[in-house]
Design an enzyme around this catalytic site. Structure first.
Site, mmCIF file in Angstrom:
data_model
loop_
_atom_site.group_PDB
_atom_site.id
_atom_site.type_symbol
_atom_site.label_atom_id
_atom_site.label_comp_id
_atom_site.label_asym_id
_atom_site.label_seq_id
_atom_site.Cartn_x
_atom_site.Cartn_y
_atom_site.Cartn_z
ATOM 1 N N ASP A 143 -7.589 -3.097 -1.560
ATOM 2 C CA ASP A 143 -6.927 -2.330 -2.624
ATOM 3 C C ASP A 143 -7.315 -2.781 -4.043
ATOM 4 O OD1 ASP A 143 -5.472 -4.653 -2.130
ATOM 5 O OD2 ASP A 143 -3.545 -3.646 -1.831
ATOM 6 N N ASP A 169 1.195 -16.629 2.717
ATOM 7 C CA ASP A 169 0.527 -16.808 4.003
ATOM 8 C C ASP A 169 -0.987 -16.811 3.789
ATOM 9 O OD1 ASP A 169 0.056 -14.063 3.485
ATOM 10 O OD2 ASP A 169 1.793 -13.512 4.692
ATOM 11 N N ASP A 186 -4.343 -15.225 5.190
ATOM 12 C CA ASP A 186 -4.941 -14.220 6.057
ATOM 13 C C ASP A 186 -6.414 -14.555 6.272
ATOM 14 O OD1 ASP A 186 -2.528 -12.637 6.068
ATOM 15 O OD2 ASP A 186 -3.026 -12.028 4.028
HETATM 16 P P1 ATP Z 1 1.257 -11.015 -0.119
HETATM 17 O O1 ATP Z 1 1.037 -11.426 1.331
HETATM 18 O O2 ATP Z 1 1.462 -12.128 -1.060
HETATM 19 O O3 ATP Z 1 2.237 -9.909 -0.252
HETATM 20 P P2 ATP Z 1 -1.429 -10.070 0.179
HETATM 21 O O4 ATP Z 1 -2.471 -9.687 -0.834
HETATM 22 O O5 ATP Z 1 -1.780 -11.173 1.113
HETATM 23 O O6 ATP Z 1 -0.113 -10.363 -0.625
HETATM 24 P P3 ATP Z 1 -1.055 -8.460 2.524
HETATM 25 O O7 ATP Z 1 -0.199 -7.265 2.680
HETATM 26 O O8 ATP Z 1 -0.757 -9.688 3.286
HETATM 27 O O9 ATP Z 1 -1.091 -8.756 0.963
HETATM 28 O O10 ATP Z 1 -2.546 -7.979 2.846
HETATM 29 C C1 ATP Z 1 -3.646 -8.864 2.937
HETATM 30 C C2 ATP Z 1 -4.863 -8.256 2.279
HETATM 31 O O11 ATP Z 1 -5.211 -7.027 2.936
HETATM 32 C C3 ATP Z 1 -4.683 -7.879 0.830
HETATM 33 O O12 ATP Z 1 -4.936 -8.981 -0.019
HETATM 34 C C4 ATP Z 1 -5.695 -6.765 0.641
HETATM 35 O O13 ATP Z 1 -6.989 -7.277 0.460
HETATM 36 C C5 ATP Z 1 -5.649 -6.060 1.988
HETATM 37 N N1 ATP Z 1 -4.702 -4.933 2.004
HETATM 38 C C6 ATP Z 1 -3.391 -4.977 2.359
HETATM 39 N N2 ATP Z 1 -2.812 -3.783 2.252
HETATM 40 C C7 ATP Z 1 -3.771 -2.933 1.831
HETATM 41 C C8 ATP Z 1 -3.800 -1.537 1.543
HETATM 42 N N3 ATP Z 1 -2.708 -0.790 1.684
HETATM 43 N N4 ATP Z 1 -4.980 -1.009 1.143
HETATM 44 C C9 ATP Z 1 -6.089 -1.767 1.026
HETATM 45 N N5 ATP Z 1 -6.111 -3.073 1.265
HETATM 46 C C10 ATP Z 1 -4.988 -3.666 1.679
HETATM 47 MG MG MG Z 2 -0.705 -11.822 2.828
#
Ligand code: ATP
Ligand code: MG
Length: 425
Positions: free
Chosen positions: A134, A52, A54
């Site tokens: 993170d 996705d 963001d």
């Molecule tokens: P995917 O969607 O492929 O699982 P993602 O990196 O996009 O991976 P998401 O959970 O959609 O993960 O979160 C979007 C963004 O928000 C992350 O890339 C990170 O920068 C931030 N983020 C998400 N969860 C946390 C957390 N628990 N602590 C700190 N930052 C976070």
């Molecule tokens: Mg994501």
């Protein structure tokens, strides 16, 4: 801060979803800053397809709402953000956040209890937003107009070096949000990244912090890990870093005594990974019926030993497993019901004579339970004949089916006579 231009990073705006670009454009038209952030940029740099896109912006949730109005829904308490719908696409739009609560420029609220973030809604600037994320690989920002990547934490180089590196001091960041330890495992296996050594070393000593995380959030995160397509690797890494023992203490204890369960898990997860690679569906019901089986089977044996009838023993074992699990990882009720069926069907498989075979075959969980039986026979070779019987019964003609179920004519007539007796008397 470093800026990478298109000729350095090679990404182009067309690789980002039209919905995310529309949203960014509209936010900019209203005078706000807006970028694609996180996973999508990371995945594209690694030549993977993003799940996705963001978006992050300087607009507060209320301001986002007033830009998109009916197309926008504000969600979340712990972490407030906007869901914006464009055509059939849903994009998560978050507001820049600051990690420092003493910064008087910022508005909103943040609640920290024993070092753990309970609410994180203090808004800030982009450079502050990068630092509260993170991993460095997750903190890159893409500007679709300029086609530049903005990097505040050296994430671009870390991705190039295939390293997963926590931003800031590992112990503090894992205490703030223990789920980051599980995210570390998921990203490492899924993206083929190496955990940075200080970050890896901080996991086992802080694994116990997972006990402070909401059980429903742990359930969601476990599904993400085991359905990532890399469950087998994830299982190994979860064990290596003492996370598995924290999440499933009983199962870990039993597995240490009976290593065949480890074989069961490895085989199951390898199958799950293959199914995902082939585009076949996977279910949390099957996953958790495997994960909790060692505990269920042990309890079942105890209850049998104490004289409980088979089905009662299995049902009681299931109830006890769910009861204990609830404190730790919340398995939703509908999923519990499915797991119970799979386990109880293991007993029904032992009865392969008579009409009840048809109802077993017609059971909505038959397929999953049969797969589970195939799995069990790997560590219990004495089940091989039975498994073969249930394989065959699905393949043969209706006549052969009757023959398999009701056996030779002699047996059939004996059964009939027996049944007729009470009816006629
Ligand atoms: P995917 O969607 O492929 O699982 P993602 O990196 O996009 O991976 P998401 O959970 O959609 O993960 O979160 C979007 C963004 O928000 C992350 O890339 C990170 O920068 C931030 N983020 C998400 N969860 C946390 C957390 N628990 N602590 C700190 N930052 C976070
Ligand atoms: Mg994501």
């Amino acid at each position: 801060m470093r800026t990478y231009s298109k000729n350095q990073h090679n990404l182009s705006r067309e690789q980002f979803s039209p919905a995310s670009r529309t949203i960014i454009q509209q936010l900019k038209d209203h005078g706000y800053e807006a970028y694609v952030v996180g996973g999508a940029i990371r995945d594209l740099l690694l030549n993977k397809t993003p799940k996705d896109f963001d978006v992050v912006t300087s607009a507060t949730p209320e301001q986002i709402k007033s830009v998109f109005r009916r197309r926008c829904r504000l969600i979340g308490r712990r972490f407030r953000l906007a869901h914006v719908y464009i055509d059939r696409d849903l994009i998560e739009v978050a507001t820049f956040r600051s990690a420092s609560s003493d910064d008087t420029e910022n508005s909103g609220d943040r609640l920290i209890r024993n070092g753990q973030i309970i609410r994180d809604n203090v808004y800030g600037r982009i450079d502050q937003d990068a630092l509260r994320r993170d991993f460095t690989a997750n903190a890159l920002y893409f500007d679709p107009d300029e086609e530049t990547i903005l990097d505040f934490v050296n994430g671009y180089k870390d991705i190039g070096a295939r390293t997963l590196n926590l931003i800031g001091e590992p112990v503090r960041r894992f205490t703030e949000d223990p789920v980051r330890m599980l995210r570390a495992v998921r990203f490492a296996v899924k993206l083929g990244l190496q955990l940075q050594p200080d970050c890896a070393a901080a996991i086992a000593p802080n694994a116990h912090c997972l006990g402070n995380v909401a059980p429903a959030r742990l359930f969601d995160e476990l599904i993400k890990i085991f359905h990532s397509g890399y469950a087998e690797d994830a299982f190994a890494l979860l064990r290596e870093h003492a996370l598995f023992a924290q999440l499933f203490p009983e199962v870990e204890r039993i597995m240490e005594e009976k290593s065949e369960y480890e074989t069961l898990f490895r085989t199951a997860f390898a199958n799950t990974d293959k199914r995902i690679a082939a585009g076949k569906p996977v279910t949390p019901v099957f996953l958790f019926s495997v994960l909790l089986w060692p505990q269920a089977e042990q309890l079942f044996r105890q209850h049998r030993h104490n004289g409980l009838p088979e089905f009662d023993a299995m049902n009681l074992a299931a109830t006890q497993v769910f009861e204990e699990q609830r404190e730790n990882i919340f398995v939703p009720r509908v999923i519990q019901a499915g797991i119970r069926h799979i386990w109880v069907l293991q007993l029904r498989f032992l009865r392969n004579r008579g009409k009840r075979v048809f109802s077993t075959l017609a059971h909505p969980r038959f397929r999953a339970a049969y797969d589970f039986l195939l799995l069990r026979q790997i560590i219990q070779p004495e089940l091989a004949d039975l498994a073969q019987w249930w394989t065959k019964i699905q393949e043969v003609s209706p006549e052969e089916k009757r023959e398999m179920i009701f056996g030779g004519g002699e047996k059939k007539s004996r059964r009939r006579r027996r049944r007729k007796k009470p009816a006629g008397s």
